[in-house]
Design an enzyme around this catalytic site. Structure first.
Site, PDB file in Angstrom:
ATOM      1  N   LYS A   1       0.868  -1.188   0.000  1.00 26.55           N
ATOM      2  CA  LYS A   1       0.000   0.000   0.000  1.00 26.55           C
ATOM      3  C   LYS A   1       0.894   1.223   0.000  1.00 26.55           C
ATOM      4  CE  LYS A   1      -3.899   2.143   0.202  1.00 26.55           C
ATOM      5  NZ  LYS A   1      -3.472   2.841  -1.037  1.00 26.55           N
TER       6      LYS A   1
ATOM      7  N   GLN B   1       7.258   3.886   3.864  1.00 20.84           N
ATOM      8  CA  GLN B   1       5.853   3.463   3.902  1.00 20.84           C
ATOM      9  C   GLN B   1       5.667   2.198   4.738  1.00 20.84           C
ATOM     10  OE1 GLN B   1       3.844   5.500   1.402  1.00 20.84           O
ATOM     11  NE2 GLN B   1       2.271   5.016   2.885  1.00 20.84           N
TER      12      GLN B   1
ATOM     13  N   LYS C   1       5.514   3.438   8.370  1.00 20.08           N
ATOM     14  CA  LYS C   1       4.343   4.312   8.514  1.00 20.08           C
ATOM     15  C   LYS C   1       3.062   3.471   8.574  1.00 20.08           C
ATOM     16  CE  LYS C   1       4.128   7.605   5.457  1.00 20.08           C
ATOM     17  NZ  LYS C   1       3.798   8.446   4.270  1.00 20.08           N
TER      18      LYS C   1
ATOM     19  N   LYS D   1       5.408   1.698  -3.085  1.00 16.46           N
ATOM     20  CA  LYS D   1       5.318   3.049  -3.673  1.00 16.46           C
ATOM     21  C   LYS D   1       5.578   2.930  -5.159  1.00 16.46           C
ATOM     22  CE  LYS D   1       4.698   7.315  -2.279  1.00 16.46           C
ATOM     23  NZ  LYS D   1       4.013   7.813  -1.082  1.00 16.46           N
TER      24      LYS D   1
ATOM     25  N   GLY E   1      -2.655   8.259  -4.316  1.00 18.64           N
ATOM     26  CA  GLY E   1      -1.970   9.443  -4.828  1.00 18.64           C
ATOM     27  C   GLY E   1      -0.742   9.821  -4.020  1.00 18.64           C
ATOM     28  N   ASP E   2       0.028  10.723  -4.586  1.00 22.29           N
ATOM     29  CA  ASP E   2       1.164  11.375  -3.919  1.00 22.29           C
ATOM     30  C   ASP E   2       1.407  12.631  -4.776  1.00 22.29           C
ATOM     31  OD1 ASP E   2       3.387  10.724  -1.714  1.00 22.29           O
ATOM     32  OD2 ASP E   2       4.456  11.580  -3.401  1.00 22.29           O
TER      33      ASP E   2
ATOM     34  N   ASN F   1      -2.172  19.172  -2.081  1.00 17.42           N
ATOM     35  CA  ASN F   1      -3.181  18.503  -1.266  1.00 17.42           C
ATOM     36  C   ASN F   1      -2.857  18.547   0.231  1.00 17.42           C
ATOM     37  OD1 ASN F   1      -3.708  15.561   0.094  1.00 17.42           O
ATOM     38  ND2 ASN F   1      -5.496  16.319  -0.995  1.00 17.42           N
TER      39      ASN F   1
ATOM     40  N   SER G   1      -6.838   5.835   3.718  1.00 22.31           N
ATOM     41  CA  SER G   1      -6.913   4.914   2.573  1.00 22.31           C
ATOM     42  C   SER G   1      -7.348   3.529   3.051  1.00 22.31           C
ATOM     43  CB  SER G   1      -5.550   4.797   1.886  1.00 22.31           C
ATOM     44  OG  SER G   1      -5.319   5.878   1.012  1.00 22.31           O
TER      45      SER G   1
HETATM   46  P1  NDP Z   1       0.783  17.808  -4.485  1.00 22.39           P
HETATM   47  O1  NDP Z   1       1.269  17.415  -5.841  1.00 22.39           O
HETATM   48  O2  NDP Z   1      -0.656  18.000  -4.261  1.00 22.39           O
HETATM   49  O3  NDP Z   1       1.532  19.121  -3.995  1.00 22.39           O
HETATM   50  C1  NDP Z   1       2.912  19.188  -3.911  1.00 22.39           C
HETATM   51  C2  NDP Z   1       3.296  20.589  -3.463  1.00 22.39           C
HETATM   52  O4  NDP Z   1       4.674  20.572  -3.125  1.00 22.39           O
HETATM   53  C3  NDP Z   1       3.119  21.617  -4.561  1.00 22.39           C
HETATM   54  O5  NDP Z   1       2.877  22.873  -3.998  1.00 22.39           O
HETATM   55  C4  NDP Z   1       4.499  21.597  -5.234  1.00 22.39           C
HETATM   56  O6  NDP Z   1       4.841  22.780  -5.910  1.00 22.39           O
HETATM   57  C5  NDP Z   1       5.403  21.394  -4.047  1.00 22.39           C
HETATM   58  N1  NDP Z   1       6.605  20.691  -4.485  1.00 22.39           N
HETATM   59  C6  NDP Z   1       6.657  19.460  -5.050  1.00 22.39           C
HETATM   60  N2  NDP Z   1       7.918  19.156  -5.377  1.00 22.39           N
HETATM   61  C7  NDP Z   1       8.655  20.212  -5.021  1.00 22.39           C
HETATM   62  C8  NDP Z   1      10.024  20.495  -5.087  1.00 22.39           C
HETATM   63  N3  NDP Z   1      10.896  19.620  -5.631  1.00 22.39           N
HETATM   64  N4  NDP Z   1      10.453  21.685  -4.598  1.00 22.39           N
HETATM   65  C9  NDP Z   1       9.586  22.579  -4.060  1.00 22.39           C
HETATM   66  N5  NDP Z   1       8.254  22.359  -3.968  1.00 22.39           N
HETATM   67  C10 NDP Z   1       7.816  21.195  -4.435  1.00 22.39           C
HETATM   68  O7  NDP Z   1       1.373  16.658  -3.516  1.00 22.39           O
HETATM   69  P2  NDP Z   1       0.916  16.301  -2.030  1.00 22.39           P
HETATM   70  O8  NDP Z   1       0.429  17.491  -1.322  1.00 22.39           O
HETATM   71  O9  NDP Z   1       0.056  15.094  -2.120  1.00 22.39           O
HETATM   72  O10 NDP Z   1       2.306  15.812  -1.393  1.00 22.39           O
HETATM   73  C11 NDP Z   1       3.145  16.677  -0.645  1.00 22.39           C
HETATM   74  C12 NDP Z   1       4.069  15.859   0.242  1.00 22.39           C
HETATM   75  O11 NDP Z   1       3.276  15.082   1.148  1.00 22.39           O
HETATM   76  C13 NDP Z   1       4.960  14.842  -0.465  1.00 22.39           C
HETATM   77  O12 NDP Z   1       6.165  14.724   0.230  1.00 22.39           O
HETATM   78  C14 NDP Z   1       4.176  13.543  -0.336  1.00 22.39           C
HETATM   79  O13 NDP Z   1       5.019  12.418  -0.426  1.00 22.39           O
HETATM   80  C15 NDP Z   1       3.629  13.706   1.067  1.00 22.39           C
HETATM   81  N6  NDP Z   1       2.476  12.896   1.415  1.00 22.39           N
HETATM   82  C16 NDP Z   1       1.343  12.906   0.672  1.00 22.39           C
HETATM   83  C17 NDP Z   1       0.256  12.158   1.038  1.00 22.39           C
HETATM   84  C18 NDP Z   1      -1.038  12.196   0.303  1.00 22.39           C
HETATM   85  O14 NDP Z   1      -1.982  11.548   0.740  1.00 22.39           O
HETATM   86  N7  NDP Z   1      -1.161  12.930  -0.797  1.00 22.39           N
HETATM   87  C19 NDP Z   1       0.309  11.267   2.217  1.00 22.39           C
HETATM   88  C20 NDP Z   1       1.532  11.388   2.981  1.00 22.39           C
HETATM   89  C21 NDP Z   1       2.567  12.161   2.568  1.00 22.39           C
HETATM   90  P3  NDP Z   1       4.862  22.805  -7.530  1.00 22.39           P
HETATM   91  O15 NDP Z   1       3.430  22.854  -7.927  1.00 22.39           O
HETATM   92  O16 NDP Z   1       5.621  24.039  -7.849  1.00 22.39           O
HETATM   93  O17 NDP Z   1       5.562  21.554  -7.964  1.00 22.39           O
HETATM   94  O1  2IT Z   2       3.027   8.887   1.456  1.00 23.46           O
HETATM   95  C1  2IT Z   2       1.886   8.430   1.655  1.00 23.46           C
HETATM   96  O2  2IT Z   2       1.580   7.876   2.715  1.00 23.46           O
HETATM   97  C2  2IT Z   2       0.890   8.579   0.583  1.00 23.46           C
HETATM   98  N1  2IT Z   2       1.193   9.174  -0.444  1.00 23.46           N
HETATM   99  C3  2IT Z   2      -0.487   7.995   0.746  1.00 23.46           C
HETATM  100  C4  2IT Z   2      -0.489   6.526   0.443  1.00 23.46           C
HETATM  101  C5  2IT Z   2      -1.842   5.866   0.385  1.00 23.46           C
HETATM  102  O3  2IT Z   2      -1.854   4.697   0.004  1.00 23.46           O
HETATM  103  O4  2IT Z   2      -2.856   6.478   0.722  1.00 23.46           O
END
Ligand code: NDP
Ligand code: 2IT
Length: 449
Positions: A94, A115, A118, A130, A169-170, A245, A381
């Site tokens: 997952k 992961q 976590k 992943k 997603g991520d 997100n 999830s």
């Molecule tokens: P999104 O794609 O929705 O948003 C990512 C954000 O981070 C955007 O504002 C983006 O800016 C910025 N960003 C991405 N890469 C870079 C970079 N190299 N340098 C600077 N800014 C950057 O992704 P999420 O919000 O889903 O994910 C954000 C973080 O949270 C990640 O580390 C992800 O692994 C983690 N995460 C996500 C989960 C989820 O459920 N979605 C769960 C747990 C962790 P720009 O638009 O300019 O690229």
């Molecule tokens: O980093 C993370 O935990 C995620 N991107 C969410 C993974 C998931 O299966 O919901």
């Protein structure tokens, strides 16, 4: 600046370096966990005998594939797809899919490795994995995104299944992409298998609160860290990096809990709004219109846009990095501590460099590492999988309550484990040890596989 590895663990780390050359993020994630595990091997010699750490560092399966697709001009494009099925001791693999040009095997392996622990901390029956691609969604049309997702799933589908591997997603993968991926999976397999993906739309098997879950969960975790120190979010000035997100729903929950977020960002720059970020505006710009964060200042004239600015130089009491790996280095950590920051909760995965982590721990601030603090996304999830399996759909209130309980449970588990191992208040040690022990015990039970 990194801590010494225990002498039993050092050769294991050296072997990881030798077998996985050039994968620096993976090395970093492995080292961070291994630094915590020396004392566990003393209490549990069976883990050493059964070579559990060595086995956990080697993915069960790694899939790398070609993703050909046609852009709107009719030109053929080739990307690389990945799925690393890291560990299935606790349940089906997952973990999310990341679409970003920086993706290569070392990024997917660091994320998959994190992961495992976590997912273990959530207490839910999910293993670790992943995936993703070096595809860059920026500037691509809806049709291009759809064609890319269809091609990606045309290869990936054979490796998935509700009892096998369940992506979500991520970075770069949200509800729109999950919809296209689900459609293609259903078409190829001729099966309406809701539980094969999470983060689905609410009209076809998604769960309420999954969209909000990572940000809300990270904020609940920080709320608990503050509570044990006799503090709360009320009146606190906060920074949340990113504007995707995780960042959006972190800001939402901080505001609901009485804090004030004064800055957010994207990869081009930082918005500083000392009246408090207008979240409705951010949602409109990012979720609806898919614009850049700099456009915020067109609508909020008093706010400042700092192109290429460093968000961590803005004074705050709580910092929640929610963008990407290694976005807080040693210098940034020092700047935060010097400016009066008392708590850091990681919404992103591994956003703080080892030097930065050391600075936070030495300063004695409350530091919640990503594998604990951002586990609310994957936990929800797992709640989505539960609803799919029972063909049920829970209310927002009930699902959020479950999320809040899970986050409090993770906080308490990490806190108590840190105490038990003689490092009170150290959530890094607590999360690594608690996450590891559960997986290790299951692996011992399953025999040598
Ligand atoms: P999104 O794609 O929705 O948003 C990512 C954000 O981070 C955007 O504002 C983006 O800016 C910025 N960003 C991405 N890469 C870079 C970079 N190299 N340098 C600077 N800014 C950057 O992704 P999420 O919000 O889903 O994910 C954000 C973080 O949270 C990640 O580390 C992800 O692994 C983690 N995460 C996500 C989960 C989820 O459920 N979605 C769960 C747990 C962790 P720009 O638009 O300019 O690229
Ligand atoms: O980093 C993370 O935990 C995620 N991107 C969410 C993974 C998931 O299966 O919901």
């Amino acid at each position: 600046m990194t801590a010494q590895l225990d002498e039993k663990v050092e050769p294991i780390y050296q072997e990881v370096l030798r077998r996985n050359p050039g994968e620096t993020e993976f090395h970093q994630a492995v080292r961070e966990v291994l630094e915590s595990l020396g004392p566990v091997l003393v209490k549990h010699p069976e883990f050493r005998e059964r070579k559990i750490i060595e086995r956990i560092c080697e993915p069960e399966r790694q899939i790398i594939f070609r993703v050909p697709w046609q852009d709107d001009k009719g030109e053929v494009q080739i990307n690389r797809g990945f799925r690393v099925e890291f560990n299935s001791a606790l349940g089906p693999y997952k973990g999310g899919l990341r679409f970003h040009p920086s993706v290569y095997l070392g990024i997917i392996k660091f994320l998959g490795f994190e992961q495992i622990f976590k997912n273990s901390l959530t207490g839910m029956p999910i293993g670790g994995g992943k995936g993703g691609s070096d595809f860059d969604p920026k500037g691509r049309s809806d049709d291009e995104i759809m064609r890319f997702c269809q091609s990606f799933m045309t290869e990936l589908y054979r490796h998935l299944g509700e009892y096998t591997d369940v992506p979500a997603g991520d970075i770069g993968v949200g509800g729109r992409e999950i919809g296209y991926l689900f459609g293609q999976y259903k078409r190829i397999t001729n099966r309406y298998e809701s539980g094969v993906l999470t983060g689905k739309g609410l009209d076809y098997g998604g769960s309420l609160v999954r969209t909000e879950a990572t940000g809300y969960g990270a904020t609940f975790f920080v709320k608990e860290m503050l509570r044990v120190r006799g503090e709360s979010f009320e009146g606190k000035t906060c920074l949340v990096s990113g504007s995707g997100n995780v960042a959006i729903y972190t800001i939402e929950k901080i505001h609901q809990l009485g804090g004030k977020v004064v800055a957010c960002s994207d990869s081009n720059g930082v918005i500083h709004d000392d009246k408090g970020i207008d979240l409705d505006l951010v949602k409109q710009l990012k979720e609806v219109e898919r614009r850049r964060i700099q456009d915020y200042v067109e609508f909020r004239k008093h706010a400042h846009y700092l192109p290429g600015g460093n968000i961590w130089d803005i004074p705050c009491q709580v910092a929640m990095p929610s963008a990407t790996q290694n976005e807080i280095n040693g210098r940034d950590a020092l700047s935060l501590v010097k400016n009066g920051c008392i708590a850091v909760g990681e919404g992103a995965n591994m956003p703080t460099t080892p030097e930065g982590v050391r600075i936070f721990l030495d300063a004695g601030i409350a530091y919640g590492p990503g594998k604990a603090a951002n586990a609310g996304g994957v936990a929800t999830s797992a709640l989505e999988m539960q609803q799919n399996a029972s063909r049920d759909a829970w209310s927002f209130e009930y699902t959020e309550k479950r999320l809040a309980e899970i986050m409090k449970g993770i906080h308490d588990l990490c806190y108590e484990m840190a105490d038990e191992y003689g490092m009170p208040g150290n959530y890094v040690i607590g999360a690594n040890i608690a996450g590891f022990i559960k997986v290790a015990k299951a692996m011992v039970s399953h025999g040598l596989i």
